[in-house]
Design a protein around this motif. Sequence first.
Motif, short mmCIF file in Angstrom:
data_model
loop_
_atom_site.label_atom_id
_atom_site.label_comp_id
_atom_site.label_asym_id
_atom_site.label_seq_id
_atom_site.Cartn_x
_atom_site.Cartn_y
_atom_site.Cartn_z
N ALA A 12 -50.39 -41.16 -95.47
CA ALA A 12 -49.07 -40.69 -95.08
C ALA A 12 -48.95 -39.23 -95.48
O ALA A 12 -49.48 -38.81 -96.51
CB ALA A 12 -47.98 -41.51 -95.76
N GLY A 95 -50.75 -42.13 -90.52
CA GLY A 95 -50.01 -43.13 -89.77
C GLY A 95 -48.52 -43.01 -89.97
O GLY A 95 -47.74 -43.70 -89.31
N TRP A 96 -48.12 -42.13 -90.89
CA TRP A 96 -46.71 -41.92 -91.18
C TRP A 96 -46.50 -40.47 -91.58
O TRP A 96 -47.24 -39.93 -92.41
CB TRP A 96 -46.24 -42.85 -92.30
N SER A 128 -43.23 -40.09 -81.73
CA SER A 128 -43.76 -41.29 -82.38
C SER A 128 -44.26 -42.29 -81.35
O SER A 128 -45.35 -42.87 -81.49
CB SER A 128 -42.66 -41.91 -83.25
N GLY A 134 -45.65 -43.09 -87.11
CA GLY A 134 -44.26 -43.25 -87.52
C GLY A 134 -43.74 -41.96 -88.13
O GLY A 134 -44.48 -41.27 -88.85
N ALA A 320 -41.79 -45.26 -95.32
CA ALA A 320 -42.26 -46.06 -94.19
C ALA A 320 -41.82 -47.51 -94.35
O ALA A 320 -41.78 -48.04 -95.47
CB ALA A 320 -43.77 -46.00 -94.08
N GLU A 323 -43.82 -53.11 -93.07
CA GLU A 323 -44.94 -53.50 -92.22
C GLU A 323 -45.89 -52.33 -91.95
O GLU A 323 -47.10 -52.51 -91.83
CB GLU A 323 -44.44 -54.10 -90.90
N THR A 324 -45.31 -51.11 -91.87
CA THR A 324 -46.15 -49.92 -91.67
C THR A 324 -46.97 -49.66 -92.92
O THR A 324 -48.17 -49.36 -92.84
CB THR A 324 -45.28 -48.70 -91.35
N GLN A 325 -46.35 -49.77 -94.08
CA GLN A 325 -47.09 -49.57 -95.32
C GLN A 325 -48.24 -50.56 -95.44
O GLN A 325 -49.36 -50.20 -95.82
CB GLN A 325 -46.15 -49.69 -96.52
N ARG A 327 -49.86 -52.14 -93.08
CA ARG A 327 -50.92 -51.82 -92.11
C ARG A 327 -51.77 -50.65 -92.59
O ARG A 327 -53.00 -50.69 -92.50
CB ARG A 327 -50.28 -51.50 -90.76
N LEU A 328 -51.12 -49.63 -93.13
CA LEU A 328 -51.87 -48.47 -93.61
C LEU A 328 -52.70 -48.82 -94.85
O LEU A 328 -53.86 -48.40 -94.98
CB LEU A 328 -50.91 -47.32 -93.92
#
Length: 351
Positions: A12, A95-96, A128, A134, A320, A323-325, A327-328
Amino acid sequence: MEARPITALPKAHLHVHFTGSMRHRTLVQLADKHRVHLPDALVEEWPPRLRATDERGWFRFQRLYDIARSVLRDEDDVRRLLREAAEDEAAEGSGWLEIQVDPSGYAGRFGGLTAFTDLVMDATREASAATGVGIGVIIAANRTRHPLDARTLARLAAQYAGHGVVGFGLSNDERRGRAHDFDRAFAIAKRAGLLSLPHGGELLGPASVRACLDALRADRIGHGVRVVEDPALMDSVADRGVTLEVCPSSNVGLGVYAAAGDVPLRRLFAAGVPIALGADDPLLFGSRLACQYELARRDHGFTDEELAELARHSIRGSAAPGETQKRLLDGVDAWLRTPPGTTRTAADEME
């Protein structure tokens, strides 16, 4: 042994400024489009030689930033900047992205604070969707302006809490504007559920970091590197889990440290301080996020396991969604499982 590629490491990016995220090529093209004269430091002599440890040097740095900002004249320019920023983040494994902007610096050309912020939020959603990165927006006050202006911006940020704005910041010259002068603005932002994200501990020493913690209830601190000058405070930052957004190229570019190896990354990491590497203003410092990880590897001897932990720090310290965290973070684990020399992208790691 061949190293794993940094651009394949999911991460991130939590410290980058709006105009400062612009590609140099875009700056030149927009200047031509709008007939804005650029100084040699932003054209033939780019990236500029900077030093901001005295007021004259800071004034020059700010002047170059203001000139760069002046090429943003219409809606298409803003959308292009954000789209390209997201594209660059995707290419470097982010990813963020959390991008920081002071709307008051743009409002005059774009119909006011709210109109400009609406444009930024819409352009952010577009960028995005187009890139898969994100994006959260940090609305930041300028510490060289009156604290009442900061309260206006805090109320503006609060209106967008839960709708793309994730935090409230305080930037510009740390030597001007005491942190506690802005405590009411940050209280407004905190009540709205926004993260407290002031700058501190770069141009000034540990007392600046302490003021951010005590007066502004900082969740993260932009820069913060000079906390190493007060080991007890550094331990407190580690115990509280306050993430420092460390920007090595910026620290060197502004003359805070003479060389990349002097930035106290290793000391902070060894003390257990969460670190989110950032590029600050790629347009003025000439390097983006992946370069900061390469610097940690090259100049501080960070292993792939330690680089992965830095990436985890950045993800966990971000705003984030959960779910984003996840995934990363899963992607970081996959990066470590991939043998060095294997060609994979960050997108592959996050599948």
